[in-house]
Structures are given as C-alpha cells and as structure tokens.
Design an enzyme around this catalytic site. Structure first.
Site, PDB file in Angstrom:
ATOM      1  N   ASP A  82     -58.002  30.030 111.347  1.00 29.18           N
ATOM      2  CA  ASP A  82     -56.449  30.167 111.695  1.00 29.18           C
ATOM      3  C   ASP A  82     -56.611  31.440 112.583  1.00 29.18           C
ATOM      4  O   ASP A  82     -57.127  32.463 112.183  1.00 29.18           O
ATOM      5  CB  ASP A  82     -55.805  30.223 110.325  1.00 29.18           C
ATOM      6  CG  ASP A  82     -54.376  30.322 110.870  1.00 29.18           C
ATOM      7  OD1 ASP A  82     -53.714  29.541 111.643  1.00 29.18           O
ATOM      8  OD2 ASP A  82     -53.391  31.088 109.934  1.00 29.18           O
ATOM      9  N   HIS A  83     -55.946  31.403 113.834  1.00 32.02           N
ATOM     10  CA  HIS A  83     -55.586  32.413 114.577  1.00 32.02           C
ATOM     11  C   HIS A  83     -56.841  33.376 115.043  1.00 32.02           C
ATOM     12  O   HIS A  83     -57.199  34.475 114.959  1.00 32.02           O
ATOM     13  CB  HIS A  83     -54.565  33.304 114.099  1.00 32.02           C
ATOM     14  CG  HIS A  83     -53.162  32.951 114.043  1.00 32.02           C
ATOM     15  ND1 HIS A  83     -52.456  32.514 115.253  1.00 32.02           N
ATOM     16  CD2 HIS A  83     -52.314  32.444 113.055  1.00 32.02           C
ATOM     17  CE1 HIS A  83     -51.468  32.440 114.967  1.00 32.02           C
ATOM     18  NE2 HIS A  83     -51.345  31.881 113.514  1.00 32.02           N
ATOM     19  N   HIS A 180     -43.820  33.841 111.518  1.00 29.77           N
ATOM     20  CA  HIS A 180     -44.833  34.046 110.593  1.00 29.77           C
ATOM     21  C   HIS A 180     -44.054  35.058 109.663  1.00 29.77           C
ATOM     22  O   HIS A 180     -43.285  36.013 109.920  1.00 29.77           O
ATOM     23  CB  HIS A 180     -45.825  34.733 111.112  1.00 29.77           C
ATOM     24  CG  HIS A 180     -46.920  33.816 111.920  1.00 29.77           C
ATOM     25  ND1 HIS A 180     -47.167  34.190 113.187  1.00 29.77           N
ATOM     26  CD2 HIS A 180     -47.372  32.770 111.594  1.00 29.77           C
ATOM     27  CE1 HIS A 180     -47.999  33.076 113.614  1.00 29.77           C
ATOM     28  NE2 HIS A 180     -48.073  32.264 112.715  1.00 29.77           N
ATOM     29  N   HIS A 208     -46.552  26.635 113.267  1.00 27.57           N
ATOM     30  CA  HIS A 208     -46.844  27.662 112.651  1.00 27.57           C
ATOM     31  C   HIS A 208     -45.491  28.459 112.005  1.00 27.57           C
ATOM     32  O   HIS A 208     -44.357  27.896 112.225  1.00 27.57           O
ATOM     33  CB  HIS A 208     -47.535  28.872 113.469  1.00 27.57           C
ATOM     34  CG  HIS A 208     -48.960  28.391 113.872  1.00 27.57           C
ATOM     35  ND1 HIS A 208     -49.964  29.290 113.324  1.00 27.57           N
ATOM     36  CD2 HIS A 208     -49.579  27.299 114.438  1.00 27.57           C
ATOM     37  CE1 HIS A 208     -50.997  28.913 113.946  1.00 27.57           C
ATOM     38  NE2 HIS A 208     -50.778  27.785 114.546  1.00 27.57           N
ATOM     39  N   GLY A 209     -45.895  29.312 110.905  1.00 26.05           N
ATOM     40  CA  GLY A 209     -44.618  30.047 110.410  1.00 26.05           C
ATOM     41  C   GLY A 209     -43.805  29.142 109.747  1.00 26.05           C
ATOM     42  O   GLY A 209     -42.570  29.189 109.751  1.00 26.05           O
ATOM     43  N   ALA A 210     -44.215  28.243 108.863  1.00 27.95           N
ATOM     44  CA  ALA A 210     -43.289  27.091 108.449  1.00 27.95           C
ATOM     45  C   ALA A 210     -42.813  27.335 106.977  1.00 27.95           C
ATOM     46  O   ALA A 210     -42.086  26.781 106.448  1.00 27.95           O
ATOM     47  CB  ALA A 210     -44.156  25.758 108.455  1.00 27.95           C
ATOM     48  N   SER A 211     -43.306  28.544 106.449  1.00 30.64           N
ATOM     49  CA  SER A 211     -42.870  28.987 105.188  1.00 30.64           C
ATOM     50  C   SER A 211     -41.330  29.314 105.304  1.00 30.64           C
ATOM     51  O   SER A 211     -41.058  29.989 106.291  1.00 30.64           O
ATOM     52  CB  SER A 211     -43.824  30.049 104.731  1.00 30.64           C
ATOM     53  OG  SER A 211     -44.882  30.007 103.962  1.00 30.64           O
ATOM     54  N   ASN A 230     -48.429  24.806 109.166  1.00 33.76           N
ATOM     55  CA  ASN A 230     -48.985  26.046 108.417  1.00 33.76           C
ATOM     56  C   ASN A 230     -47.980  26.445 107.545  1.00 33.76           C
ATOM     57  O   ASN A 230     -46.955  27.049 107.865  1.00 33.76           O
ATOM     58  CB  ASN A 230     -49.466  26.958 109.602  1.00 33.76           C
ATOM     59  CG  ASN A 230     -50.357  26.430 110.364  1.00 33.76           C
ATOM     60  OD1 ASN A 230     -50.633  25.321 110.631  1.00 33.76           O
ATOM     61  ND2 ASN A 230     -50.975  27.468 111.298  1.00 33.76           N
ATOM     62  N   THR A 233     -47.338  32.248 103.610  1.00 36.27           N
ATOM     63  CA  THR A 233     -46.396  33.131 102.812  1.00 36.27           C
ATOM     64  C   THR A 233     -45.913  32.540 101.534  1.00 36.27           C
ATOM     65  O   THR A 233     -45.974  33.185 100.564  1.00 36.27           O
ATOM     66  CB  THR A 233     -45.299  33.486 103.631  1.00 36.27           C
ATOM     67  OG1 THR A 233     -45.631  34.056 104.914  1.00 36.27           O
ATOM     68  CG2 THR A 233     -44.305  34.616 103.013  1.00 36.27           C
TER      69      THR A 233
HETATM   70  P1  13P Z   1     -46.109  31.502 106.996  1.00 35.07           P
HETATM   71  O1  13P Z   1     -46.831  32.687 106.433  1.00 35.07           O
HETATM   72  O2  13P Z   1     -44.799  31.483 107.568  1.00 35.07           O
HETATM   73  O3  13P Z   1     -46.278  30.379 106.188  1.00 35.07           O
HETATM   74  O4  13P Z   1     -46.997  30.983 108.183  1.00 35.07           O
HETATM   75  C1  13P Z   1     -48.373  30.542 108.172  1.00 35.07           C
HETATM   76  C2  13P Z   1     -49.211  30.286 109.473  1.00 35.07           C
HETATM   77  O5  13P Z   1     -48.413  29.896 110.453  1.00 35.07           O
HETATM   78  C3  13P Z   1     -50.541  30.506 109.596  1.00 35.07           C
HETATM   79  O6  13P Z   1     -51.278  30.327 111.032  1.00 35.07           O
END
Ligand code: 13P
Length: 283
Positions: A82-83, A180, A208-211, A230, A233
């Site tokens: 990831d990243h 994120h 990404h950043g789906a939490s 993804n 969090t």
């Molecule tokens: P969150 O931290 O918002 O769940 O995002 C995770 C993410 O995008 C990992 O690449």
C-alpha cells in the site's frame, strides 16, 4: 490456496460490479481477523501492507503470515504493498512474494507520475505482480504520508485515460473527495466525477480513505465503478477500543486476553465492510 494477484480478483470485481476490501495489516491478529472473516464469507480479500507496516513487522514476517493465512482457506487472498513511494521497497516486495504493489506518485507532476509508474510496471509485470497507481491527491494522513487540504487534487477524467494508456497499470486509485484518517465532517464524494472516469477507463478503480464513509455512499461508489476499497483507520479504532476496554476494566496481563478480544472486534469491522462492498460469496 497460494496468494493470488490483485489483477485476478479486481478484474473479476470489475466484471461482476462489486468491490474487494483491502484491509491494512500490521501484525498476526489483524491478518487472522481479515482472512478468517473473508473465508467465512467466501469473499476475495486484499491484505495491504504499507511501507510503515513493513518497517514495523519486517517483510519476512508479513510475507510468512500472509502466506500461511492464505494457505488455510479456499478464498482468494492477495498480498499488496500500500502506498509504495520507494522503488527499492517495491523491488523488495516483488522478491518477497507480494502479488501486487502500489506505486504512489500522486505527489509528482503528471508526467513524472507516469514515468515512475511505467518504471514499476516494467519490473512488476514480468514477475506476474499487479500494479496500482494513484492519480490526484487525497487529503489526510496515511502511515507516514501526510497531505494538507490545500494540496489535495481531484482526479481529472481525461488525465486518467492518458495515464492508464501510457502506464499500462492494472488498477487506478482516484481522488474523488475521500480522505485518509478520521473525517472531521461528513465526507462528500464527487460521484459525477467518478462516473465520468469509469465511463472512460476500463481498468478497476480504487477508493482510498474509505473508513468513515457512510454505507449509502460506499454502495453508490461501488455501483459507479469502484472495485477496491481501502480500510485502515476503522480496523485501528476497533483494535484500540477493544484493548482499552480490557485493560481498563480488568487486571488482565496475558497478551492473548488483550489481543484476542481485539481480533474479534476487528472481525466485526471486516464482516460489515465485506457485506456492503458486495463481495460476499464471490470467492
Ligand atoms: P482509511 O485510513 O481512511 O481507512 O484509509 C485507508 C487507506 O486508504 C489505505 O491506503
């Protein structure tokens, strides 16, 4: 079964109109909670290790834990970087059995992001490893990458077409308003933009950043073309809350009695997410 590639599970998701969950891993309990739940639900799943996770746990440990977890189930499991921002880490992941790598050149000017992504595709594809790239920039903090609101950039549909054509990547992370980390307000996704990108780009798209994104927005994003989602969090919060509950409410000092409830709590998060992503029963 052995680990499979992201291309395999995401192309199937693209054809079938659902999304595969990519959950961040840092230790054994997290991997177990993800793979056991995916296995119970017959859902393909992606284990996502960041560069920070690799520094923390060690690449051999993550490789071994992921491979053992995959070998104990018939559901497809992938091991994904990831990243990735460091070319050497990408090479290390390819050597250590990762079946997919993300190259995050989203901070670079458009042409430089293309050049870097192409370079990764050129080394990964001959080894049978899938590649995800990112176009546009998400606000927030993921691992050791931090992006201010002023530096966030949404993905431009025409650029996405050119990017995919020139790089030959297998999946593309798009910036459509997610962030994120923990959201300050209600996340608002730019669905019109997503629809335009999906109409022009054939490969699987990644959110990404789906939490913290509400269920109805997730379901809509999947309907409009997102095939990989993804989550980091919410797993971390479930782990933290469960550990805190045990250590504040009892005198327990056995790590199994502290991490066991955390593993159960993370399973609940994974179960709920797989349910709303539509990947249950797609193994
Ligand atoms: P969150 O931290 O918002 O769940 O995002 C995770 C993410 O995008 C990992 O690449």
């Amino acid at each position: 079964m052995p680990l499979v590639t992201n291309k395999e599970v995401l192309d199937a998701a693209n054809d079938g109109g659902y999304a595969v969950g990519a959950f961040n891993i840092n230790n054994m309990e997290i991997v177990q909670s993800i793979v056991t739940t995916a296995s119970e639900m017959n859902a393909p799943v992606i284990l996502a290790a960041s560069q920070g996770a690799i520094s923390y746990a060690g690449i051999e440990y993550l490789e071994a834990i992921a491979k053992i977890a995959a070998s104990k189930t018939d559901t497809p499991v992938t091991l994904h970087l990831d990243h990735g921002t460091d070319f050497n880490v990408i090479l290390q992941c390819i050597q250590h059995g990762f079946t997919s790598v993300m190259i995050d050149g989203s901070h670079l000017p458009f042409e430089e992001n293309i050049a870097l992504t192409k370079r990764v595709v050129e080394v990964a594809h001959p080894c049978g490893v899938s590649v995800e790239a990112e176009l546009g920039r998400l606000v927030g903090v993921e691992d050791n990458i931090s992006v201010d609101e002023k530096d966030a950039v949404f993905t431009r549909p025409d650029e996405a077409v050119q990017f995919v054509e020139e790089t030959d990547v297998d999946s593309l992370a798009v910036a459509i308003g997610s962030a994120h980390g923990i959201y300050k307000g209600e996340p608002k996704l730019d669905f019109e933009r997503l629809e335009k990108i999906d109409n022009k780009v054939d490969i699987p798209l990644v959110l990404h950043g789906a939490s913290g994104i509400p269920e109805e927005s997730i379901v809509k994003a999947v309907k409009l073309g997102i095939n990989k989602i993804n989550i980091d969090t919410e797993i971390r919060l479930a782990f933290r809350d469960a550990v805190r509950k045990v250590v504040t409410e009892s005198d327990v000092y056995d790590p199994r009695k502290i991490c066991g409830p955390a593993r159960d709590a993370m399973k609940e998060v994974v179960k709920y997410k797989i349910g709303i992503f539509g990947s249950e029963g797609k193994a």
